[in-house]
Design a protein around this motif. Structure first.
Motif, PDB file in Angstrom:
ATOM      1  N   THR A 177      -7.003   1.961  -0.425  1.00  0.00           N
ATOM      2  CA  THR A 177      -6.705   0.429  -0.031  1.00  0.00           C
ATOM      3  C   THR A 177      -5.691   0.678  -1.356  1.00  0.00           C
ATOM      4  O   THR A 177      -5.289   0.794  -2.356  1.00  0.00           O
ATOM      5  CB  THR A 177      -7.687  -0.297  -0.250  1.00  0.00           C
TER       6      THR A 177
ATOM      7  N   THR B 192     -13.597   4.054   2.141  1.00  0.00           N
ATOM      8  CA  THR B 192     -12.689   2.696   2.128  1.00  0.00           C
ATOM      9  C   THR B 192     -11.014   3.069   2.579  1.00  0.00           C
ATOM     10  O   THR B 192     -10.394   3.125   1.723  1.00  0.00           O
ATOM     11  CB  THR B 192     -12.405   1.527   0.987  1.00  0.00           C
TER      12      THR B 192
ATOM     13  N   GLU C 226      -8.074   1.287   5.075  1.00  0.00           N
ATOM     14  CA  GLU C 226      -6.916  -0.036   5.191  1.00  0.00           C
ATOM     15  C   GLU C 226      -6.137   1.036   6.089  1.00  0.00           C
ATOM     16  O   GLU C 226      -6.468   2.068   6.571  1.00  0.00           O
ATOM     17  CB  GLU C 226      -6.175  -0.205   4.414  1.00  0.00           C
TER      18      GLU C 226
ATOM     19  N   VAL D 183     -11.107  -1.761   5.993  1.00  0.00           N
ATOM     20  CA  VAL D 183     -10.699  -2.885   5.693  1.00  0.00           C
ATOM     21  C   VAL D 183      -8.643  -3.711   6.806  1.00  0.00           C
ATOM     22  O   VAL D 183      -8.320  -2.703   6.239  1.00  0.00           O
ATOM     23  CB  VAL D 183     -11.124  -3.837   4.376  1.00  0.00           C
ATOM     24  N   ASN D 184      -9.474  -5.225   6.062  1.00  0.00           N
ATOM     25  CA  ASN D 184      -7.854  -5.519   7.111  1.00  0.00           C
ATOM     26  C   ASN D 184      -6.941  -4.858   8.107  1.00  0.00           C
ATOM     27  O   ASN D 184      -6.595  -4.775   8.351  1.00  0.00           O
ATOM     28  CB  ASN D 184      -6.884  -5.192   5.667  1.00  0.00           C
ATOM     29  N   PHE D 185      -8.814  -4.789   9.367  1.00  0.00           N
ATOM     30  CA  PHE D 185      -7.250  -4.164   9.842  1.00  0.00           C
ATOM     31  C   PHE D 185      -7.527  -5.072  11.241  1.00  0.00           C
ATOM     32  O   PHE D 185      -7.998  -6.295  11.719  1.00  0.00           O
ATOM     33  CB  PHE D 185      -8.685  -3.588  10.976  1.00  0.00           C
TER      34      PHE D 185
END
Length: 417
Positions: A58, A94, A96, A118-120
């Protein structure tokens, strides 16, 4: 560029052990891009199997060099210079949305079994879960541990019904063991068919749902091998739905249930669930510290349940400023056999009477008491009555935050101080 601040020591001169500690603190995609190909020693350390088994890919938004042009340069460098050398060593990613298209669509990761997305946004994730994509093939065949963080509202599928991404993931992945699922719009299963969320492999799940019915839905045979459930429930209320809350759950060994709203339905909703997983009447044999807080009074009957359900309780903190309603009518004697610490500083005076009067409650091991001076002095009648003397005489540490002048009989009343 590689010199430690306020020292004349070059980072390249540091021993491997110290250098690895520094790298562990800085293990990001930007660090990989900066340090790979610096020299052979850095390559050996940075690309070591034990070091790169989990890659956080990320982009940190606050970095001074963060821009679309620079991000493109970083990802191009990672894809061409780094991943071809380590793809067979990576166990966890991990990722994004920004890094997804660069990372997963380029190289095969034969050892990858854990993935954090994450942050999807749901629409973006849905695109990667449909069609012939690398992510879909990984979920089908490799990923056993999955974390998903969705930041927007639930997508809508063409027929107008809400798409439950949690159910979709379970239908795709046939080898999933551990699933953590976070969605800003909380999940509800009440309108789904009973066969929607099914998994024969999932043993651990961490999820936030709307209602207690959603919790019962997940435990109604859909996740037949679930042994650990960490669930956050927005509202625990009554229900008109016909969901069985009586079948035993012998495989469920650990239940963490959190709700931040008050509920009036503990006895008829939560207690039956606890009995299903082997807590007869709700037995919590491993709990040593309990914090009780409510805007409704705690009655004597509740403390009787607490003493029975938490048999090894050692520390108890009570926050309740409401007077007890039936204190005059109860003749039940309560014992907390292992309690050694009691905090009553934020309670109505009724709870001081409840716990300090030995005709109400036995606290044979109590040695520490936190309390306000005024209710303590009132209940003990200026440290003269016998009702609380037996309990107070055992106190070895008394915490009273406000200043006060000790009356004549104070020390004899608290004779163990």
């Amino acid at each position: 560029m590689y010199t430690l601040n306020n020292n004349d020591i070059n980072i390249l001169d540091l021993p491997d052990e110290i250098l690895l500690r520094i790298l562990n603190k800085l293990h990001t995609i930007e660090m990989l891009y900066s340090l790979v190909n610096v020299n052979q020693r850095f390559d050996r350390l940075v690309l070591d199997r034990f070091y790169i088994h989990h890659l956080d890919l990320t982009i940190k938004p606050l970095l001074y060099h963060n821009s679309s042009v620079n991000n493109q340069k970083i990802f191009d460098g990672i894809c061409t210079q780094v991943l071809p050398r380590i793809h067979h060593k990576i166990n966890k990613f991990t990722i994004e949305p920004l890094s997804m298209k660069y990372i997963l669509d380029t190289i095969d990761y034969s050892q990858l079994n854990s993935l954090s997305l994450v942050n999807f946004q749901s629409e973006t994730l849905l695109q990667h879960l449909t069609g012939d994509t690398i992510l879909l093939r990984l979920l089908n065949n490799q990923i056993t541990h999955l974390t998903i963080d969705i930041t927007d509202k639930i997508s809508e599928i063409p027929d107008g019904n809400q798409l439950n991404m949690f159910a979709l993931i379970l239908s795709i992945n046939k080898c999933l063991i551990d699933l953590t699922f976070t969605q800003r719009t909380k999940i509800s299963f009440s309108n789904l068919p009973s066969t929607t969320c099914v998994s024969s492999t999932l043993t651990k799940s961490n999820i936030t749902v709307n209602t207690f019915d959603d919790c019962l839905y997940l435990l109604d045979g859909c996740l037949q091998h679930l042994s650990i459930l960490i669930i956050h429930i927005i509202e625990i209320s009554d229900s008109s739905l016909n969901i069985d809350n009586t079948k035993n759950l012998p495989k469920l060994k650990c239940l963490s249930l959190t709700s931040y709203w008050y509920t009036y339905f503990y006895n008829n909703r939560i207690v039956p669930l606890l009995r299903r997983i082997g807590f007869q009447g709700g037995m919590f044999n491993k709990v040593r510290w309990l914090v009780m807080l409510d805007i409704r009074p705690f009655e004597n009957e509740l403390f009787q349940v607490i003493s029975h359900s938490f048999p090894l309780l050692q520390r108890l903190s009570i926050t309740n400023l409401q007077s007890q309603k039936n204190k005059q009518n109860s003749s039940t004697f309560i014992t907390f056999a292992h309690l050694f610490e009691l905090d009553l500083k934020r309670t109505h005076i009724d709870y001081v009477v409840q716990f300090l009067f030995d005709k109400n409650t036995s606290l044979p091991r109590l040695t520490q008491l936190t309390i306000r001076y005024e209710p303590l002095a009132t209940v003990t009648q200026g440290f003269t009555n016998d009702a609380a003397h037996l309990t107070c005489a055992k106190i070895k540490r008394l915490v009273i935050q406000e200043p006060f002048v000790r009356p004549e009989k104070f020390l004899s009343y608290f004779s163990s101080l």
